[in-house]
Write a protein that holds these residues in place. Sequence first.
Motif, short mmCIF file in Angstrom:
data_model
loop_
_atom_site.label_atom_id
_atom_site.label_comp_id
_atom_site.label_asym_id
_atom_site.label_seq_id
_atom_site.Cartn_x
_atom_site.Cartn_y
_atom_site.Cartn_z
N HIS A 133 13.67 -18.36 -6.23
CA HIS A 133 12.58 -17.39 -6.33
C HIS A 133 11.40 -17.89 -7.14
N CYS A 134 11.56 -18.97 -7.93
CA CYS A 134 10.51 -19.40 -8.84
C CYS A 134 10.06 -20.83 -8.51
N PRO A 135 8.83 -21.02 -8.04
CA PRO A 135 8.35 -22.37 -7.76
C PRO A 135 8.34 -23.27 -8.99
N TYR A 136 8.11 -22.71 -10.17
CA TYR A 136 8.08 -23.53 -11.38
C TYR A 136 9.48 -24.03 -11.75
N CYS A 137 10.48 -23.22 -11.46
CA CYS A 137 11.86 -23.58 -11.83
C CYS A 137 12.56 -24.43 -10.78
N HIS A 138 12.22 -24.23 -9.51
CA HIS A 138 12.98 -24.91 -8.45
C HIS A 138 12.12 -25.50 -7.34
N GLY A 139 10.81 -25.28 -7.36
CA GLY A 139 9.99 -25.75 -6.25
C GLY A 139 9.98 -27.25 -6.06
N HIS A 140 9.91 -28.00 -7.14
CA HIS A 140 9.83 -29.46 -7.04
C HIS A 140 11.02 -30.05 -6.29
N GLU A 141 12.16 -29.41 -6.38
CA GLU A 141 13.37 -29.92 -5.72
C GLU A 141 13.25 -29.85 -4.20
N PHE A 142 12.26 -29.13 -3.68
CA PHE A 142 12.06 -29.04 -2.23
C PHE A 142 10.95 -29.98 -1.75
N SER A 143 10.56 -30.92 -2.62
CA SER A 143 9.44 -31.82 -2.31
C SER A 143 9.63 -32.53 -0.98
N GLY A 144 8.55 -32.55 -0.20
CA GLY A 144 8.55 -33.31 1.04
C GLY A 144 9.37 -32.72 2.16
N THR A 145 9.79 -31.46 2.03
CA THR A 145 10.58 -30.81 3.08
C THR A 145 9.85 -29.55 3.54
N PRO A 146 10.17 -29.05 4.72
CA PRO A 146 9.60 -27.77 5.15
C PRO A 146 10.20 -26.63 4.33
N VAL A 147 9.36 -25.72 3.88
CA VAL A 147 9.79 -24.63 3.03
C VAL A 147 9.40 -23.30 3.66
N GLY A 148 10.35 -22.38 3.68
CA GLY A 148 10.09 -21.04 4.17
C GLY A 148 9.84 -20.07 3.03
N ILE A 149 9.03 -19.06 3.29
CA ILE A 149 8.79 -17.98 2.34
C ILE A 149 9.22 -16.70 3.02
N MET A 177 12.02 -19.77 -0.26
CA MET A 177 11.58 -18.98 -1.40
C MET A 177 11.77 -17.50 -1.08
N VAL A 178 12.42 -16.78 -1.98
CA VAL A 178 12.71 -15.36 -1.78
C VAL A 178 12.16 -14.57 -2.96
N MET A 179 12.02 -13.28 -2.79
CA MET A 179 11.53 -12.41 -3.86
C MET A 179 12.56 -11.33 -4.14
#
Length: 315
Positions: free
Chosen positions: A140-156, A237-239
């Motif tokens: 849910h938090c790009p600051y906490c976990h976003g970097h780990e998805f680097s270079g991949t397709p990401v859904g919201i 990414m979920v809310m």
Amino acid sequence: MDETLHDAIVIGGGPAGLQAALTLGRTHRDVVVLDSGAYRNDPADAMHNVLGFDGTPPAEFRAAAHRTLAAYDTVELRRTTAHEVAAFDSADTGTSGDGFVVRTDDGDVRARRLLLATGLRDELPDTPGVADLFGTVAAHCPYCHGHEFSGTPVGILGSGTHVARVAGLMERIASRLVVLADGGTLDPDVRAALEGRDVAVRHEKVLKVEPTLLDGGHRGALAVLDDGEPELLGGLMVMPSLHQSAPFAEQLGLELRESGCVAVDAMGRTSRPGVLAAGDLAHTADFPMPMASVTAAMSAGQIAAAAIDGDLLGV
């Protein structure tokens, strides 16, 4: 029953509570930490954006904190669950000043001051499969976990106002962004915010998400959509909806903000004298939302502990 009237009780053994205990221990305050063993970041396999602990499993962080606290004789960590909190007046104990009693699985504990650090509970979207992936591929938090998805397709996932902000935060990280509106309709302001960004929008209902592997063996998720092609994702990414994880704010009649978090001032003081709150369950008026991160929780715990010490000093 513990007959001692302690200086402070800290309910919660996460970063806010542990840091508060350290600060109080360093001033030789008699403090008891009540740790139920359940934590908001239990689903996460690693914590991030924490200097010195980036990529460390949360349990390892807590173990290091416990080793640190063990050096302070006035700090006691009790692995027990608190169920109820109540105030008592000085006539009950013959001591000066009101205090608080916490009822636990192992009996009652009393103290002159109380710090709530019990955190929040995430209520996830009911899309099948999200809960199983939360903390790894889903976050849910790009600051906490976003970097780990680097270079991949990401859904919201979702169609709420969070979509535009998350897309802005993730566009430099993801190889491709897709909003999974899950049958919902994007607000006109959200659509306007997405214009000019390289963001696809899928309006179909999301039937389920399931774990899969990307090229190179990296973990991913497959989002299966109604009447449409599935989306292969490296991250989702979920809310979540946020709720107090414990009933103590309600039991004590504490003021809450619209966020559902306990209203506190800059020092962590709540609307009830003698009760402080720190971590993501608390929300100061100067912040637009509760600061849900390990480092913010530690900072809040330290500040609230200093406020407790000052209150007990009477200065």
